[in-house]
Write a protein that holds these residues in place. Structure first.
Motif, PDB file in Angstrom:
ATOM      1  N   ILE A 238       1.099  11.434 -13.350  1.00 28.14           N
ATOM      2  CA  ILE A 238       1.379  11.524 -11.920  1.00 28.14           C
ATOM      3  C   ILE A 238       0.238  12.226 -11.190  1.00 28.14           C
ATOM      4  CG2 ILE A 238       2.916  12.539 -10.197  1.00 28.14           C
ATOM      5  CD1 ILE A 238       5.215  12.123 -12.168  1.00 28.14           C
ATOM      6  N   THR A 239      -0.174  13.372 -11.733  1.00 27.39           N
ATOM      7  CA  THR A 239      -1.251  14.117 -11.072  1.00 27.39           C
ATOM      8  C   THR A 239      -2.569  13.357 -11.131  1.00 27.39           C
ATOM      9  OG1 THR A 239      -1.627  15.332 -13.139  1.00 27.39           O
ATOM     10  CG2 THR A 239      -0.192  16.352 -11.493  1.00 27.39           C
ATOM     11  N   GLY A 240      -2.829  12.673 -12.253  1.00 34.34           N
ATOM     12  CA  GLY A 240      -4.070  11.904 -12.365  1.00 34.34           C
ATOM     13  C   GLY A 240      -4.091  10.736 -11.396  1.00 34.34           C
ATOM     14  N   THR A 241      -2.954  10.072 -11.254  1.00 31.51           N
ATOM     15  CA  THR A 241      -2.871   8.946 -10.313  1.00 31.51           C
ATOM     16  C   THR A 241      -3.045   9.428  -8.882  1.00 31.51           C
ATOM     17  OG1 THR A 241      -1.384   7.768 -11.817  1.00 31.51           O
ATOM     18  CG2 THR A 241      -1.410   7.061  -9.510  1.00 31.51           C
ATOM     19  N   SER A 242      -2.435  10.560  -8.553  1.00 34.44           N
ATOM     20  CA  SER A 242      -2.575  11.101  -7.199  1.00 34.44           C
ATOM     21  C   SER A 242      -4.022  11.465  -6.908  1.00 34.44           C
ATOM     22  CB  SER A 242      -1.678  12.339  -7.045  1.00 34.44           C
ATOM     23  OG  SER A 242      -0.322  12.010  -7.276  1.00 34.44           O
ATOM     24  N   ALA A 243      -4.678  12.092  -7.876  1.00 34.80           N
ATOM     25  CA  ALA A 243      -6.078  12.454  -7.677  1.00 34.80           C
ATOM     26  C   ALA A 243      -6.954  11.210  -7.546  1.00 34.80           C
ATOM     27  CB  ALA A 243      -6.556  13.317  -8.841  1.00 34.80           C
ATOM     28  N   LEU A 244      -6.659  10.179  -8.321  1.00 35.00           N
ATOM     29  CA  LEU A 244      -7.443   8.950  -8.248  1.00 35.00           C
ATOM     30  C   LEU A 244      -7.272   8.266  -6.896  1.00 35.00           C
ATOM     31  CD1 LEU A 244      -9.256   6.930  -9.782  1.00 35.00           C
ATOM     32  CD2 LEU A 244      -7.169   5.796 -10.585  1.00 35.00           C
ATOM     33  N   CYS A 245      -6.053   8.281  -6.370  1.00 34.57           N
ATOM     34  CA  CYS A 245      -5.819   7.666  -5.067  1.00 34.57           C
ATOM     35  C   CYS A 245      -6.507   8.432  -3.940  1.00 34.57           C
ATOM     36  CB  CYS A 245      -4.315   7.575  -4.794  1.00 34.57           C
ATOM     37  SG  CYS A 245      -3.446   6.418  -5.882  1.00 34.57           S
ATOM     38  N   ILE A 246      -6.703   9.735  -4.127  1.00 35.33           N
ATOM     39  CA  ILE A 246      -7.395  10.525  -3.111  1.00 35.33           C
ATOM     40  C   ILE A 246      -8.894  10.275  -3.187  1.00 35.33           C
ATOM     41  CG2 ILE A 246      -7.953  12.874  -2.377  1.00 35.33           C
ATOM     42  CD1 ILE A 246      -5.150  13.690  -3.290  1.00 35.33           C
ATOM     43  N   VAL A 247      -9.425  10.264  -4.399  1.00 37.04           N
ATOM     44  CA  VAL A 247     -10.868  10.078  -4.575  1.00 37.04           C
ATOM     45  C   VAL A 247     -11.265   8.630  -4.313  1.00 37.04           C
ATOM     46  CG1 VAL A 247     -12.771  10.259  -6.215  1.00 37.04           C
ATOM     47  CG2 VAL A 247     -10.987  12.015  -6.185  1.00 37.04           C
ATOM     48  N   LEU A 248     -10.493   7.693  -4.869  1.00 36.89           N
ATOM     49  CA  LEU A 248     -10.782   6.255  -4.704  1.00 36.89           C
ATOM     50  C   LEU A 248      -9.548   5.561  -4.141  1.00 36.89           C
ATOM     51  CD1 LEU A 248     -12.602   5.609  -8.113  1.00 36.89           C
ATOM     52  CD2 LEU A 248     -13.668   5.900  -5.864  1.00 36.89           C
ATOM     53  N   PRO A 249      -9.365   5.606  -2.850  1.00 31.86           N
ATOM     54  CA  PRO A 249      -8.146   5.028  -2.256  1.00 31.86           C
ATOM     55  C   PRO A 249      -8.057   3.510  -2.385  1.00 31.86           C
ATOM     56  CG  PRO A 249      -9.678   5.721  -0.547  1.00 31.86           C
ATOM     57  CD  PRO A 249     -10.233   6.225  -1.835  1.00 31.86           C
ATOM     58  N   THR A 250      -9.158   2.847  -2.705  1.00 31.19           N
ATOM     59  CA  THR A 250      -9.131   1.376  -2.813  1.00 31.19           C
ATOM     60  C   THR A 250      -9.085   0.907  -4.253  1.00 31.19           C
ATOM     61  OG1 THR A 250     -11.563   1.336  -2.771  1.00 31.19           O
ATOM     62  CG2 THR A 250     -10.416   1.124  -0.657  1.00 31.19           C
ATOM     63  N   ASN A 251      -8.711   1.780  -5.192  1.00 32.98           N
ATOM     64  CA  ASN A 251      -8.657   1.367  -6.592  1.00 32.98           C
ATOM     65  C   ASN A 251      -7.478   0.411  -6.806  1.00 32.98           C
ATOM     66  OD1 ASN A 251      -6.252   2.944  -8.023  1.00 32.98           O
ATOM     67  ND2 ASN A 251      -7.181   4.326  -6.518  1.00 32.98           N
ATOM     68  N   LEU A 253      -4.987   0.353  -8.816  1.00 32.18           N
ATOM     69  CA  LEU A 253      -3.683   0.977  -8.994  1.00 32.18           C
ATOM     70  C   LEU A 253      -3.088   1.370  -7.650  1.00 32.18           C
ATOM     71  CD1 LEU A 253      -1.554   2.031 -10.960  1.00 32.18           C
ATOM     72  CD2 LEU A 253      -2.823   4.197 -11.067  1.00 32.18           C
ATOM     73  N   ALA A 254      -3.909   1.928  -6.778  1.00 33.44           N
ATOM     74  CA  ALA A 254      -3.425   2.312  -5.454  1.00 33.44           C
ATOM     75  C   ALA A 254      -3.010   1.085  -4.643  1.00 33.44           C
ATOM     76  CB  ALA A 254      -4.499   3.103  -4.716  1.00 33.44           C
ATOM     77  N   LYS A 255      -3.804   0.016  -4.743  1.00 31.45           N
ATOM     78  CA  LYS A 255      -3.459  -1.212  -4.029  1.00 31.45           C
ATOM     79  C   LYS A 255      -2.166  -1.819  -4.550  1.00 31.45           C
ATOM     80  CE  LYS A 255      -6.776  -1.531  -1.037  1.00 31.45           C
ATOM     81  NZ  LYS A 255      -6.466  -1.495   0.418  1.00 31.45           N
ATOM     82  N   GLY A 256      -1.980  -1.776  -5.872  1.00 30.75           N
ATOM     83  CA  GLY A 256      -0.744  -2.310  -6.445  1.00 30.75           C
ATOM     84  C   GLY A 256       0.458  -1.499  -6.013  1.00 30.75           C
ATOM     85  N   LEU A 257       0.302  -0.171  -5.961  1.00 31.25           N
ATOM     86  CA  LEU A 257       1.390   0.693  -5.522  1.00 31.25           C
ATOM     87  C   LEU A 257       1.705   0.457  -4.053  1.00 31.25           C
ATOM     88  CD1 LEU A 257       3.332   2.986  -6.240  1.00 31.25           C
ATOM     89  CD2 LEU A 257       1.522   4.602  -5.622  1.00 31.25           C
ATOM     90  N   GLU A 258       0.671   0.230  -3.255  1.00 36.92           N
ATOM     91  CA  GLU A 258       0.876  -0.045  -1.827  1.00 36.92           C
ATOM     92  C   GLU A 258       1.620  -1.362  -1.642  1.00 36.92           C
ATOM     93  OE1 GLU A 258      -1.787  -0.715   2.252  1.00 36.92           O
ATOM     94  OE2 GLU A 258      -2.766  -0.233   0.308  1.00 36.92           O
ATOM     95  N   ALA A 259       1.250  -2.388  -2.427  1.00 41.96           N
ATOM     96  CA  ALA A 259       1.927  -3.672  -2.329  1.00 41.96           C
ATOM     97  C   ALA A 259       3.393  -3.565  -2.741  1.00 41.96           C
ATOM     98  CB  ALA A 259       1.207  -4.687  -3.187  1.00 41.96           C
ATOM     99  N   LEU A 260       3.665  -2.744  -3.779  1.00 38.89           N
ATOM    100  CA  LEU A 260       5.043  -2.563  -4.237  1.00 38.89           C
ATOM    101  C   LEU A 260       5.879  -1.889  -3.166  1.00 38.89           C
ATOM    102  CD1 LEU A 260       7.171  -2.713  -6.473  1.00 38.89           C
ATOM    103  CD2 LEU A 260       6.287  -0.532  -7.350  1.00 38.89           C
ATOM    104  N   ILE A 261       5.340  -0.893  -2.513  1.00 40.40           N
ATOM    105  CA  ILE A 261       6.079  -0.179  -1.470  1.00 40.40           C
ATOM    106  C   ILE A 261       6.346  -1.102  -0.277  1.00 40.40           C
ATOM    107  CG2 ILE A 261       5.919   1.706   0.223  1.00 40.40           C
ATOM    108  CD1 ILE A 261       4.356   3.298  -1.857  1.00 40.40           C
ATOM    109  N   ASN A 262       5.345  -1.900   0.084  1.00 39.13           N
ATOM    110  CA  ASN A 262       5.526  -2.850   1.194  1.00 39.13           C
ATOM    111  C   ASN A 262       6.606  -3.873   0.872  1.00 39.13           C
ATOM    112  OD1 ASN A 262       3.601  -1.616   2.801  1.00 39.13           O
ATOM    113  ND2 ASN A 262       1.921  -2.873   1.985  1.00 39.13           N
TER     114      ASN A 262
END
Length: 267
Positions: A238-251, A253-262
């Motif tokens: 959880i903490t690693g994913t959060s840090a990755l989304c902050i450093v690389l918001p267009t990765n 994993l972040a895009k997949g999570l955004e699509a799932l939430i939408n």
């Protein structure tokens, strides 16, 4: 002229009286001249005055010896980063997973036959409370024991049982090494405290037919270590994913999570 200045009369130096006066004056000058010269000499002038002062005041001087103290300061080398990392890792609870202490752990566990051996002396279990020990990865490492929290009162009949702390178990086992950690992780799992009802179930499985069951004990050890490791894996994920989304918001994993939430919001 000198006689006139001293006596107010003028004397004829050619007379016998004048000759005697000159001789006496010469004698006085010759006698006093060395003393007058020595009194005004640069080397003798101060000692003469000092001696006179000491004679009049009777001054006594004393000499006090001085003592020199020596202080030794020991220098210590600053701890290296590797030493700090070792101290941190050595304090990290692993449940004895990286130490081959199963035989020693079996000796400790074989002495625990009932929960009375773990400090619960009341023969009747108290009411089970709604509060559960948290996993170490999610605040359990800094959590207070139930008996240390506000409102805990054993004189109240509705008060739940105490939790067994790691330090209390060390005192019971008379050991604080990997063997004791192995037994504690079998009782508490991924938490920092062990509950009475859970310990009763575990001890009952370890003593089937009044004989210590090593196989069941080792199964509980494995289960407890798995629970401990899985909780830390989830926390780090959880903490690693959060840090990755902050450093690389267009990765991805972040895009997949955004699509799932939408998708959830639209659905």
């Amino acid at each position: 002229f000198l006689h006139m200045s001293l006596f107010g009369t003028k004397m004829d130096m050619s007379t016998p009286n004048g000759t005697r006066f000159i001789k006496r004056l010469a004698f006085v000058i010759i006698t006093l001249l060395p003393k007058i010269a020595s009194a005004f000499s640069p080397t003798n002038r101060v000692p003469l005055r000092l001696n006179a002062h000491i004679h009049q005041k009777h001054v006594t001087t004393t000499t006090t010896p001085t003592t020199t103290a020596t202080t030794t300061t020991r220098l210590h080398a600053a701890p290296s980063p590797s030493d700090k990392d070792y101290n941190y890792l050595s304090s990290f609870f692993t449940g004895g997973a990286f130490d081959d202490e199963d035989d020693a752990a079996i000796k400790i566990a074989s002495k625990l036959k009932t929960v009375r051996d773990l400090g619960w002396t009341d023969p009747t279990p108290r009411r089970k409370g709604s509060t559960r020990p948290r996993h170490r990865a999610f605040g359990g490492s800094t959590e207070k024991a139930l008996q240390d929290k506000a409102g805990f009162d054993e004189s109240n009949e509705n008060c739940p049982d105490r939790w067994l702390t790691q330090d209390e178990f060390y005192a019971i086992a008379k050991s604080s090494g990997p063997a004791a950690d192995t037994v504690f992780v079998a009782l508490a799992g991924g938490g920092a405290f062990a509950e009475r009802d859970v310990c009763e179930t575990k001890l009952a499985g370890w003593y089937l037919n009044k004989k210590f069951n090593e196989e069941q004990f080792l199964k509980d050890v494995k289960k407890g270590r798995t629970d401990l490791a899985l909780g830390w894996a989830v926390f780090l994920g959880i903490t690693g994913t959060s840090a990755l989304c902050i450093v690389l918001p267009t990765n991805p994993l972040a895009k997949g999570l955004e699509a799932l939430i939408n998708a959830v919001l639209k659905g």
